[in-house]
Design a protein around this motif. Structure first.
Motif, PDB file in Angstrom:
ATOM      1  N   UNK A 195      36.794 -35.227  77.744  1.00  0.00           N
ATOM      2  CA  UNK A 195      38.322 -34.886  77.279  1.00  0.00           C
ATOM      3  C   UNK A 195      38.227 -33.682  76.401  1.00  0.00           C
ATOM      4  N   UNK A 196      39.004 -33.187  76.391  1.00  0.00           N
ATOM      5  CA  UNK A 196      39.504 -31.866  75.611  1.00  0.00           C
ATOM      6  C   UNK A 196      39.275 -32.005  74.354  1.00  0.00           C
ATOM      7  N   UNK A 197      38.508 -31.193  73.569  1.00  0.00           N
ATOM      8  CA  UNK A 197      38.323 -31.522  71.977  1.00  0.00           C
ATOM      9  C   UNK A 197      38.646 -30.128  71.268  1.00  0.00           C
ATOM     10  N   UNK A 198      38.746 -29.095  72.194  1.00  0.00           N
ATOM     11  CA  UNK A 198      38.977 -27.651  71.748  1.00  0.00           C
ATOM     12  C   UNK A 198      39.713 -26.790  72.796  1.00  0.00           C
ATOM     13  N   UNK A 199      40.598 -26.476  72.721  1.00  0.00           N
ATOM     14  CA  UNK A 199      41.133 -25.564  73.707  1.00  0.00           C
ATOM     15  C   UNK A 199      41.832 -24.207  73.122  1.00  0.00           C
ATOM     16  N   UNK A 200      41.284 -23.092  73.550  1.00  0.00           N
ATOM     17  CA  UNK A 200      41.776 -21.655  72.981  1.00  0.00           C
ATOM     18  C   UNK A 200      41.980 -20.707  73.969  1.00  0.00           C
ATOM     19  N   UNK A 201      43.075 -20.041  73.872  1.00  0.00           N
ATOM     20  CA  UNK A 201      43.453 -18.933  74.858  1.00  0.00           C
ATOM     21  C   UNK A 201      43.739 -17.601  74.244  1.00  0.00           C
ATOM     22  N   UNK A 202      43.259 -16.362  74.720  1.00  0.00           N
ATOM     23  CA  UNK A 202      43.418 -15.181  74.048  1.00  0.00           C
ATOM     24  C   UNK A 202      43.604 -14.358  75.288  1.00  0.00           C
ATOM     25  N   UNK A 203      44.545 -13.080  74.835  1.00  0.00           N
ATOM     26  CA  UNK A 203      44.712 -12.153  75.868  1.00  0.00           C
ATOM     27  C   UNK A 203      43.716 -10.912  75.470  1.00  0.00           C
ATOM     28  N   UNK A 204      43.036 -10.492  76.533  1.00  0.00           N
ATOM     29  CA  UNK A 204      42.036  -9.390  76.481  1.00  0.00           C
ATOM     30  C   UNK A 204      42.566  -8.074  77.188  1.00  0.00           C
ATOM     31  N   UNK A 205      42.077  -6.945  76.750  1.00  0.00           N
ATOM     32  CA  UNK A 205      42.513  -5.603  77.316  1.00  0.00           C
ATOM     33  C   UNK A 205      41.594  -5.151  78.256  1.00  0.00           C
ATOM     34  N   UNK A 206      41.500  -5.826  79.336  1.00  0.00           N
ATOM     35  CA  UNK A 206      40.604  -5.579  80.565  1.00  0.00           C
ATOM     36  C   UNK A 206      41.157  -6.248  81.854  1.00  0.00           C
ATOM     37  N   UNK A 207      40.481  -5.878  83.028  1.00  0.00           N
ATOM     38  CA  UNK A 207      40.944  -6.605  83.996  1.00  0.00           C
ATOM     39  C   UNK A 207      40.197  -7.943  83.983  1.00  0.00           C
ATOM     40  N   UNK A 208      40.591  -9.048  84.734  1.00  0.00           N
ATOM     41  CA  UNK A 208      40.012 -10.258  84.772  1.00  0.00           C
ATOM     42  C   UNK A 208      38.685 -10.360  85.427  1.00  0.00           C
ATOM     43  N   UNK A 209      38.491  -9.488  86.135  1.00  0.00           N
ATOM     44  CA  UNK A 209      37.148  -9.296  87.016  1.00  0.00           C
ATOM     45  C   UNK A 209      36.139  -8.715  85.928  1.00  0.00           C
ATOM     46  N   UNK A 210      36.466  -7.936  84.965  1.00  0.00           N
ATOM     47  CA  UNK A 210      35.749  -7.722  83.871  1.00  0.00           C
ATOM     48  C   UNK A 210      35.138  -8.530  83.131  1.00  0.00           C
ATOM     49  N   UNK A 211      36.181  -9.711  82.930  1.00  0.00           N
ATOM     50  CA  UNK A 211      35.777 -10.982  82.267  1.00  0.00           C
ATOM     51  C   UNK A 211      34.734 -11.928  82.924  1.00  0.00           C
ATOM     52  N   UNK A 212      35.102 -11.994  84.277  1.00  0.00           N
ATOM     53  CA  UNK A 212      33.889 -12.662  85.122  1.00  0.00           C
ATOM     54  C   UNK A 212      32.826 -12.107  85.243  1.00  0.00           C
TER      55      UNK A 212
END
Length: 451
Positions: A195-212
């Motif tokens: 089960x989830x014990x931590x959940x974080x979401x943040x907006x980054x200044x790049x294309x999603x494929x750069x994250x991948x």
């Protein structure tokens, strides 16, 4: 020209074991240099949404988030939002988060529980299966209008290893068929009991494929995260399967091969020893020997607590075993906990994405048993599963507060994105260490050019 053998860096990372076996047949994705427009061009982004995201299985979230009838969570990706809900019959379904009357979002919360959905605009009501229950002032509508359909629009929804996937395309192969090469491996981790014990979401200044790309290779560790070199190796085993699936072993609790000091047991390795139940003050081995010590200690703990770790290879007990699920998911697997990483494209800007990360944990009431400390769980985190943590969302431009390593990535990716838009950049040149990147982009190109 002499053919080179790159297996001197792409190493086996543990004793012989069926889990560690190489994927066969070996996939060769060639040497082409892809068009860099994929990272920044708005037209490419729109086509990518229609040909890739609208036609792929997408990880919506853990089934443990909706244990009871009426429990729901929302899943937002690109321009779309979905409601994932457990019905009165126990079946998990997914609907577009859209009222068929005027298009209003039905719910705005990340999570909740209700016996029906009521549109906030005109109070139309729908049951958990998506059927319309009530149209406000229905007598003012011509029957010929409502006969166009006034139920919610549902999408395909399937569950594997405790994770809920949705698909907007009715013609895509079943989830189990796509995941077949790695499904037995994922099942070993009992994610459905986590089960989830931590959940974080943040907006980054790049294309999603750069994250991948950044999360699918360890080639950058020595430069971007030099602090990791004393406690994890960047010589890894990479395995590729059809459909954009891949796996990478990242050896932990030992220095990188390029690191000059293979003797000193630094604080990072001391922490990993402690996680495994070994008192670092009593450890007499070298840093290079610590990984084997961690593996042995976890086997002893498993025998004492009945954890069943005999199903795991030595590598699984000490290392991060990271899976890529095309298009935008990576799962870092450990016997005690897993990392879920999702790279969510922006609705209309190819130069932004949202990084969504969850830590899932399986509680065992035993002394010393815990999630790996390096995962960075916040002080005071409720590990019991009694409360589902809120999503902590950090907007673009604010420090994400994800920990030293991830914050370094969030700082660097906008710099990489800026360079990707340059006329001087003609596309990436990938090494064999970046084999998962080439595999991902080969699948992307296949989807983009498919009829």
């Amino acid at each position: 020209m002499m053919k080179l053998d790159f297996d001197d860096w792409n190493i086996h990372v543990g004793a012989p074991h069926p889990f560690n076996a190489r994927a066969v047949p070996k996939i060769d994705n060639g040497t082409e240099r892809p068009d860099p427009r994929r990272y920044h061009d708005p037209d490419f982004m729109r086509e990518e949404w229609d040909k890739v995201f609208a036609r792929s299985w997408l990880l919506a979230g853990p089934a443990s988030d909706i244990p009871e009838a009426g429990d729901f969570f929302t899943f937002t990706i690109g321009p779309e939002s979905f409601i994932v809900v457990r019905g009165e019959d126990g079946v998990i379904r997914a609907h577009y988060n859209v009222c068929p009357h005027r298009g209003s979002r039905l719910v705005t919360a990340d999570f909740g529980s209700m016996d029906r959905f009521t549109c906030p605009f005109h109070s139309w009501k729908f049951d958990l299966e998506g059927r319309n229950l009530a149209v406000t002032d229905e007598e003012t509508f011509r029957p010929e209008v409502l006969c166009h359909g006034h139920d919610l629009t549902s999408v395909r929804c399937e569950v594997a290893v405790g994770l809920v996937f949705i698909c907007m395309d009715t013609d895509v192969a079943p989830l189990s068929q796509w995941l077949a090469p790695i499904l037995p491996q994922l099942e070993l981790y009992d994610i459905d009991k986590m089960y989830v014990v931590q959940h974080r979401r943040s907006d980054w200044g790049a294309n999603w494929k750069g994250g991948v790309d950044a999360f699918a290779e360890t080639y950058h560790l020595h430069a971007v995260h030099p602090q990791t070199q004393g406690l994890m190796d960047d010589r890894t085993q990479i395995d590729l399967w059809p459909g954009g699936l891949s796996r990478q072993f990242v050896p932990f609790a030992q220095p990188a091969s390029r690191y000059p000091d293979q003797e000193t047991v630094n604080p990072g390795i001391q922490s990993m020893l402690s996680d495994a139940g070994v008192d670092p003050n009593e450890y007499r081995g070298t840093a290079a020997e610590a990984r084997h010590t961690v593996q042995q200690a976890k086997r002893r703990r498993s025998d004492e607590l009945g954890l069943g770790y005999d199903r795991f290879s030595d590598s699984q007990l000490s290392d991060s075993v990271v899976y890529s699920l095309f298009p935008n998911v990576q799962i870092g697997c450990h016997p005690e906990a897993i990392f879920l990483h999702r790279f969510l494209p922006h609705a209309d800007d190819p130069n932004q994405f949202t990084y969504d990360t969850c830590i899932l944990y399986r509680h065992v009431d035993a002394p010393g048993y815990r999630a790996p400390a390096w995962m960075g769980l916040a002080e005071g985190t409720d590990m019991s599963g009694g409360t589902r943590p809120e999503v902590v969302h950090t907007p673009l431009g604010a420090p994400p507060g994800l920990g030293e390593v991830l914050d370094q990535d969030s700082d660097l990716l906008p710099i990489v994105q800026a360079g990707a838009r340059s006329r001087g950049f003609r596309g990436p040149l990938w090494s064999e260490q970046e084999g998962r990147l080439r595999h991902f982009h080969a699948e992307l190109d296949r989807r983009m050019t498919a009829p």
